[in-house]
Motif scaffolding. Sequence first.
Motif, PDB file in Angstrom:
ATOM      1  N   SER A   1      63.904  24.766  76.554  1.00 22.12           N
ATOM      2  CA  SER A   1      64.054  26.131  77.075  1.00 22.12           C
ATOM      3  C   SER A   1      65.494  26.416  77.493  1.00 22.12           C
ATOM      4  CB  SER A   1      63.141  26.343  78.285  1.00 22.12           C
ATOM      5  OG  SER A   1      61.793  26.255  77.906  1.00 22.12           O
TER       6      SER A   1
ATOM      7  N   THR B   1      62.447  25.476  71.424  1.00 24.50           N
ATOM      8  CA  THR B   1      61.189  24.746  71.625  1.00 24.50           C
ATOM      9  C   THR B   1      61.187  23.522  70.716  1.00 24.50           C
ATOM     10  OG1 THR B   1      59.847  25.748  69.857  1.00 24.50           O
ATOM     11  CG2 THR B   1      59.990  26.960  71.958  1.00 24.50           C
TER      12      THR B   1
ATOM     13  N   SER C   1      60.771  30.055  75.838  1.00 22.92           N
ATOM     14  CA  SER C   1      61.966  29.900  75.018  1.00 22.92           C
ATOM     15  C   SER C   1      63.213  30.210  75.848  1.00 22.92           C
ATOM     16  CB  SER C   1      61.896  30.832  73.807  1.00 22.92           C
ATOM     17  OG  SER C   1      63.087  30.815  73.060  1.00 22.92           O
TER      18      SER C   1
END
Length: 339
Positions: free
Chosen positions: A266, A210, A168
């Motif tokens: 990300s 995500t 993430s």
Amino acid sequence: MKTAVLICPGRGTYTKTELGSLARFPDRPLLARFDAARTALGQETLSALDGAASYSVAKHSRGDNASALIYACTLGDRLALQGVNLVAVTGNSMGWYSALACAGALSPENGFTVVNTMGTLMQERLIGGQLVYPFLGEDWQPDPARKADLLALVANIATRPDHALALSIDLGGMLVIAGNEAGLKAFEAAVPPVQGRFPLRLSNHAAFHTALQAPVAAEGRARLPETLFRQPDLPLIDGRGHVWWPGAATTAALRDYTLGHQVVESYDFTTAIRTAAREFAPDYFIIPGPGTTLGGAVAQSLILSGWKGMTSKADFQHQQGECPLLVSMAIPEQRALVT
């Protein structure tokens, strides 16, 4: 005059010690407009949340409350800056929305609209979750092999049936991992506990940055038009390390990134800080409120970038003691350097 890059904090930075932070908000009419906007939506006002007798994780950490509180604290500190020359703005995760406002790409009110809308959508959907796990030891010495091993583990888990897992946020010496419950549990089972608290689940956090957030991104685009955006007054460094230069950024592209890539891919905070250091070489890296927790990630990112020859926590502490480069506005003595 000292030059500075402003680094806006994201979710998780408004905790019980930050209760009452808005007492120092310098523009009371602006805060009243934020409160009125919340009231019109049937939401509790920021003044009421911040002025509560006690902090409630269930209430204050919710996306629809935390995001707006953090934005207001950050913007208030931006408005309080004096005696420094801001040369660029960046942020961590939700802090990108605050960075847009602090750099002038969103007006304060439009920034509030974006933050409150996205925070509310995240909370309503609450798709997946997040956890934090460090790849640096407590000395903060770079360990690329350890990082690579952890990312390989994440990729492996993501190939299993019904397991969703991805990076993430690349957050200094930490990896913020996001996914569904099966993916998160598999990661927790596969890594050793370290430093007495990791792997650490983040309460009321969805699988930010995500592909699981695609429905939230789509709804955000449906609700937030391009007309909210404008040319930034200051260079903006995004979650890829890309610089949006004033006069060269289009409002359409800014919106597309903000409500697209920034939500579903990300977020590389470490690269953003490396760009800030190498492209702008500021005297200060300023972290506005709320809280001070982003300081470690900024310091680790500078070490990982080899900034000023630093290779460890001890190097950073020596540098900070000799000639401070990191300024956390939530620490009174550091705040005094820039207000």
